[in-house]
Design an enzyme around this catalytic site. Structure first.
Site, mmCIF file in Angstrom:
data_model
loop_
_atom_site.group_PDB
_atom_site.id
_atom_site.type_symbol
_atom_site.label_atom_id
_atom_site.label_comp_id
_atom_site.label_asym_id
_atom_site.label_seq_id
_atom_site.Cartn_x
_atom_site.Cartn_y
_atom_site.Cartn_z
ATOM 1 N N ASP A 1 0.977 -1.450 0.181
ATOM 2 C CA ASP A 1 0.060 0.010 -0.110
ATOM 3 C C ASP A 1 0.931 1.207 -0.082
ATOM 4 O OD1 ASP A 1 -2.251 -1.163 -0.454
ATOM 5 O OD2 ASP A 1 -2.445 -1.197 1.868
ATOM 6 N N ASP B 1 -6.455 -4.122 -5.261
ATOM 7 C CA ASP B 1 -6.017 -2.950 -5.482
ATOM 8 C C ASP B 1 -5.031 -2.243 -5.393
ATOM 9 O OD1 ASP B 1 -7.755 -4.872 -3.864
ATOM 10 O OD2 ASP B 1 -7.852 -3.178 -1.493
ATOM 11 N N GLY C 1 -8.104 -17.372 -7.841
ATOM 12 C CA GLY C 1 -8.852 -15.988 -7.603
ATOM 13 C C GLY C 1 -9.357 -16.754 -5.886
ATOM 14 N N THR D 1 -11.543 -14.065 -3.028
ATOM 15 C CA THR D 1 -12.477 -12.741 -1.937
ATOM 16 C C THR D 1 -11.653 -13.103 -0.419
ATOM 17 O OG1 THR D 1 -13.698 -11.694 -1.721
ATOM 18 C CG2 THR D 1 -14.079 -13.138 -1.049
ATOM 19 N N ARG E 1 -16.195 -2.693 -4.114
ATOM 20 C CA ARG E 1 -15.124 -1.668 -3.740
ATOM 21 C C ARG E 1 -13.579 -2.468 -4.988
ATOM 22 N NH1 ARG E 1 -14.427 -0.361 0.495
ATOM 23 N NH2 ARG E 1 -13.358 -1.713 1.695
ATOM 24 N N TRP F 1 -12.044 -0.433 -8.216
ATOM 25 C CA TRP F 1 -10.646 -0.615 -7.906
ATOM 26 C C TRP F 1 -9.675 -0.465 -9.390
ATOM 27 C CZ3 TRP F 1 -9.187 3.084 -4.347
ATOM 28 C CH2 TRP F 1 -9.221 2.601 -3.154
#
Ligand code: GLY
Length: 390
Positions: free
Chosen positions: A103, A163, A221, A223, A235, A239
């Protein structure tokens, strides 16, 4: 893009944009003395943020709000407060306080890159370059991606998350500023890997995607914050929208225009009547589930960014949808009284734990600090020809 469903909706007017930004400026000006040597938390509790030190992935958004309010007002009090925070970001990266994750862009673009772009702040420049250096330590040659969370080289952490597309502009900025191409090369590679894997066949998106540690081959994949594995976290999809627009800005690869359209169309098709999604796109009108207003602001920013790169007819469509979303947010979700909350936008959702996901339960139906930041960014984009922090 098919905008027919929203044709009868009103766009936010210039007057409403100005009023909303003016309120946001006054609001930040009121609360900045309390949050200069501390930061607003990631999420509010009963609509009020508590102060936190500079040790979480979200603190850059509060500084970003202060810079946006400074851009709007030229108020020196805000500039000085943001400068105090830039010093804190420099100390954080020098002392490596909670920086071993992906981040770095969320932390350092709206705080330190913004400081440098707006005022030539050298500490901001230094901190942001150091943050870019930190971010690239998380790149895996095997698989060609930046690992999101956790210690490196453990198979349970060998994944990217959607993100991260917002964290890459920091690397493009670092390349431009230093003349070193390796930042940009890593960002290019991560974008290709991310976009090839997180977008599903129906243009919904995975939140996170794992790779095989030995071969680098795409694995599966999963979540973390969405409702369940095969749903579309609202969200995360936003993103993806803003991420595709930024990917196009930096790479000018025409495939990203079409992907942007498809990912956005999926999002629009799953919006409830008021254009502000439930926290997962599985839920639609009539649901009791909470909303994620932050998702709508992020999507609006993505639409307004992509409008710069397409023909005027498409641009008008993108801008019109963004203006309709912002009309809904300003009319029905924004804080309207300085005493009602110390945040800007209500009804956001950070992490909603379900039997099918893996996140902590926090910040549900509250203000979220990135929701406030992107709400202001979208308003600023509509108000003026804004030079991105990203
Ligand atoms: N980037 C983490 C989140 O959107 O909650």
């Amino acid at each position: 893009m098919n905008n027919e469903r929203f044709e009868s909706y009103s766009e936010i007017t210039e007057k409403e944009i100005g009023q909303a930004l003016d309120f946001a400026y006054q609001h930040i000006r009121k609360y900045v003395p309390e949050f200069t040597r501390s930061f607003q938390n990631a999420y509010s509790e009963n609509n009020f943020y508590k102060p936190i030190p500079n040790n979480y992935w979200t603190t850059g958004f509060w500084t970003g709000e202060i810079w946006l309010a400074y851009e709007y007002s030229q108020d020196e009090v805000l500039k000085k407060a943001a400068e105090v925070q830039v010093q804190s970001f420099l100390e954080r990266i020098d002392q490596k306080i909670e920086v071993d994750h992906h981040d770095m862009g969320f932390l350092y673009s709206p705080s330190c890159v913004a400081a440098y772009k707006l005022t030539g702040n050298q500490k901001g420049w230094e901190a942001a370059v150091k943050a870019a250096d930190q971010l690239i330590t998380r790149f895996h040659d095997v698989g060609q991606f930046i690992q999101a969370w956790g210690p490196m080289n453990a198979s349970e952490n060998y994944r990217l998350i959607i993100d991260c597309l917002l964290n890459l502009p920091l690397l493009y900025w670092a390349s431009e500023e230093t003349g070193e191409t390796h930042y940009k090369e890593i960002a290019d590679q991560h974008i290709h890997t991310a976009i090839n894997n997180v977008i599903r066949e129906d243009y919904s998106t995975w939140h996170t995607f794992f790779f095989d540690m030995e071969t680098g081959q795409p694995d599966h994949g999963e979540t973390c914050q969405g409702y369940k594995n095969d749903s579309a976290w609202a969200r995360g999809q936003a993103w993806g929208i803003y991420g595709c627009a930024l990917a196009y800005k930096y790479l000018k690869d025409d495939r990203y225009i079409q992907l942007f359209e498809n990912v956005t169309q999926y999002y629009l098709n799953h919006l409830p009547k008021d254009l502000v999604p439930y926290w997962d796109l599985t839920f639609t009108d009539g649901s009791d589930e909470p909303r994620d207003s932050s998702s709508a602001s992020i999507a609006a920013c993505g639409l307004l960014e992509m409008a710069k790169y397409v023909d005027s007819k498409k641009a008008k469509t993108y801008q019109s949808i963004a203006k309709k979303m912002m009309k809904s947010l300003v009319s029905h979700y924004a804080v309207t009284d300085h005493e009602m909350s110390n945040g800007l936008v209500l009804h956001s959702t950070y992490s909603n734990r379900t039997p099918y996901n893996t996140c902590d339960h926090k910040g549900v139906d509250e203000c979220n600090i990135w929701g406030d930041y992107f709400y202001m960014e979208a308003l600023t984009r509509l108000y003026t020809d804004w030079n991105l922090y990203w």
